[in-house]
Scaffold this motif. Structure first.
Motif: not given
Lengths: 309, 363
Positions: A34, A38, A47, A49, A53, A56, A60, A98, A128
């Motif tokens: 990630p 990112c 994004i 996910s 997560s 991520h 981000k 997510c 993702f």
């Protein structure tokens, strides 16, 4: 990168207090994918996910206060405590949604990318997925549609070899994972997912190609999950993988690898990294404090938001 | 009926009413898009799409790969980013491949993200019977969708309902399951011109009466209406409630009627057990038990899959004679034999697997 590692380690440490009363799927050992991706995405890019997560979200630029509050079930959380750790989001940081049904978020990301293509706003969407996601039918439906419509989307697959406790070799024939995406006629890359610089380089290539209108790109980042599937502990003793295998991967620690790379380029790097660690630890500590002091949602919130107006 | 001005009425088929409704939605809002298998093929989803693909172009109305589950997620994603997506399925049975996206994502999208995302999508599914549609081409599974919090389930009966409810569904900010009975597409009725919408979650009394309350949705409204007309001949005045929306349920209209009549028969196109009639009867008994003068009755399909051959199918689907019989029984009316017999004769004069004699197969 450091923020992801410190964040997850702090969650692991404090989880035993039994106050974060929701599942946590930690990504210690998987910080490079990630972080590299990112770094290549623009701020306005978005994004999507799955359940694992946090890395991520943090990479981000999602608000730590909101995510930690969510773990504690507080009204200041990403979704006011309704979604929990598996429904992380922070619209301001481009973290759209997510969800923990494996593969379930893929077509949603594709539909969102279609909307952005229609709007011509130049937003790149990254979704993702994991190695096991490729076993879900909806993924192939999503690949097919995204490729057919040349949508601006990166399918970013972190291959950590495990679907909960089941190894990839017990789930799929021995074949390159990228072939599955290549069959849907898109550019594919497979990279060392513990090498943040390499992930960044490949992600940049993907973004450039997508911004030119060439359609989706699939990236496989090969990496390894250090801790248990769900929860704060190490679980090499329960019999689905060996301590030796884990130690081999630990030697390839992505944070150490990047640190070494930086030291080669900058002799003051060690000092700088130390300062970053200190700053981030403080940031995380503040976020925990904020979460602990935040109120729980009021009873009335149970019956809010079923329908939108 | 909510209309923005008094409307000229003209006769239109249910299918054409849907074309008109879609056209109005797309004209009024450039963010409305529509996709589904066959939307721009020569058959145009049983004539419900008309020339709209030519009018609005391939970005807004497009045919799709055979991927029901992903397409539903794609609708959710586009809706998240401000579009209003209409997804079509030529059979409800095909949409079952997308239950994950419908139940796990669409239905919960607004709630589980604490109101930060909306999910304005309409999923058209066609239910029905006849011409050998059989076990996997005809299921009426409204109860499954109505069970899920966050979904709205709409089942229009008349062409005017179809248009007004479709416009309301597209304009709604939530996922709407829009169920069209295949036999109704041919049906003609008075439809107001121009823009109007009918509120979701509101039923309509299509025939006033005070002897018994007949609640029905979609095609069963016609069967109930036919039964009510026949019962008039022996002085039984049935009130027919056209549900229009199954979920949210307009309990108020039903309870008000039951308080007046004291008797309740609910007819539905689904299976009997755990179905929409079961829910309505349960709600009525919870809310106004003392108003009931007899035990309520549900009229529904047996708890078996639908057979293909018309030799069996003709015994499978309930019709107006079954509704009339139920009414006579709960009212303790012994001289209605002729009524049900007449209805049965009419039913037997029709082929059991087509809506009327003008129809030629296949569907």
């Amino acid at each position: 990168m450091i923020r992801v590692r410190e964040f997850e380690e702090t969650v692991a440490t404090r989880y035993s207090e039994q106050e974060m009363r929701c599942p946590v799927h930690l990504s210690v050992g998987q910080e490079a994918p990630p972080s590299g991706l990112c770094e290549a995405l623009a701020e306005k890019d978005q994004i999507f996910s799955h359940h694992r997560s946090h890395g991520h979200y943090v990479a981000k630029g999602g608000s730590l206060k909101k995510l930690i509050s969510e773990f504690y079930g507080k009204a200041t959380g990403c979704t006011r405590g309704v979604g929990g750790s598996m429904h992380a989001m922070d619209v301001d940081a481009g973290i759209i949604a997510c969800t923990p049904i494996v593969g379930g978020i893929m077509p949603v990301a594709v539909g969102s990318a279609m909307a952005h293509k229609y709007d011509g706003n130049g937003i790149v969407t990254a979704v993702f997925l994991g190695d096991a996601t490729l076993e879900e039918g909806v993924v192939h439906e999503s690949f097919n549609f995204a490729s057919l419509k040349k949508l601006p989307i990166i399918f970013f697959c972190e291959n950590n070899f495990f679907s909960v406790y089941t190894h990839l070799r017990d789930r799929q024939p021995d074949r390159p994972l990228v072939d599955l995406a290549a069959a849907h006629k898109m550019d594919v890359y497979s990279v060392d997912g513990n090498d943040a610089v390499e992930v960044f380089r490949v992600s940049q290539l993907a973004c450039e190609s997508i911004r030119k209108g060439n359609g989706p790109v699939f990236i496989e980042a090969i990496t390894y999950r250090w801790r248990e599937h769900c929860g704060p502990n190490y679980d090499n003793d329960i019999g689905y993988r060996t301590e030796e295998e884990f130690q081999e991967w630990k030697k390839k620690c992505p944070v150490e690898k990047l640190t070494k790379q930086l030291l080669l380029e900058d002799k003051d790097a060690e000092e700088k990294i130390k300062k970053i660690h200190t700053k981030i630890r403080k940031e995380i500590e503040d976020a925990f404090q904020f979460a602990l002091e935040s109120p729980f949602p009021a009873k009335e919130e149970l019956f809010k938001n079923l329908y939108a107006n | 009926m909510q209309t923005n001005s008094s409307k000229t009425q003209r006769k239109l088929s249910y299918a054409k009413a849907l074309v008109e409704a879609t056209d109005i939605c797309m004209e009024r809002d450039p963010k409305v898009i529509m996709f589904g298998l066959g939307v721009n093929d020569p058959k145009r989803i049983f004539g419900t799409v008309g020339n709209l693909p030519e009018k609005y172009g391939k970005d807004r109305i497009f045919d799709v790969p055979l991927s029901e589950n992903a397409l539903t997620g794609i609708a959710v994603g586009a809706a998240t980013m401000g579009y209003r997506a209409i997804l079509t399925h030529q059979r409800l049975d095909f949409a079952l491949l997308s239950l994950d996206q419908i139940i796990n994502n669409a239905a919960k999208w607004h709630y589980m993200f604490a109101g930060q995302w909306k999910c304005p999508i309409v999923i058209r599914m066609i239910i029905g019977r006849g011409w050998g549609q059989g076990p996997q081409h005809s299921q009426s599974l409204q109860a499954i969708f109505a069970h899920i919090p966050g979904l709205k389930v709409v089942m229009p009966a008349t062409p005017a309902d179809a248009k007004g409810l479709f416009i309301a569904s597209v304009e709604d900010s939530n996922p709407v399951i829009f169920l069209e009975h295949r036999w109704l597409h041919y049906l003609e009725g008075e439809v107001p011109d121009g823009y109007y919408s009918l509120p979701l979650g509101k039923s309509q009394i299509s025939l006033e009466g005070n002897s018994v309350t007949l609640v029905a949705s979609s095609y069963m409204v016609y069967e109930s209406y036919r039964a009510a007309e026949a019962l008039k001949k022996i002085g039984i005045s049935a009130e027919v409630i056209n549900l229009q929306t199954v979920s949210p349920l307009d309990l108020e209209t039903i309870i008000k009627s039951v308080k007046k009549t004291g008797h309740l028969v609910v007819a539905d196109t689904g299976h009997a057990s755990f179905g929409v009639p079961a829910e309505i009867i349960s709600r009525v008994t919870e809310n106004c038990f003392s108003a009931l003068k007899s035990a309520p009755v549900r009229i529904a399909c047996p708890d078996y899959p639908a057979p293909t051959t018309f030799a069996l199918a003709k015994h499978y689907y309930p019709r107006s004679s079954d509704i009339a019989e139920a009414v006579l029984k709960i009212l303790g009316e012994s001289n209605g034999f002729e009524i049900t017999n007449n209805l049965k004769n009419i039913e037997q004069s029709l082929r059991p697997d087509v809506p009327d004699l003008k129809f030629t197969g296949p569907f």
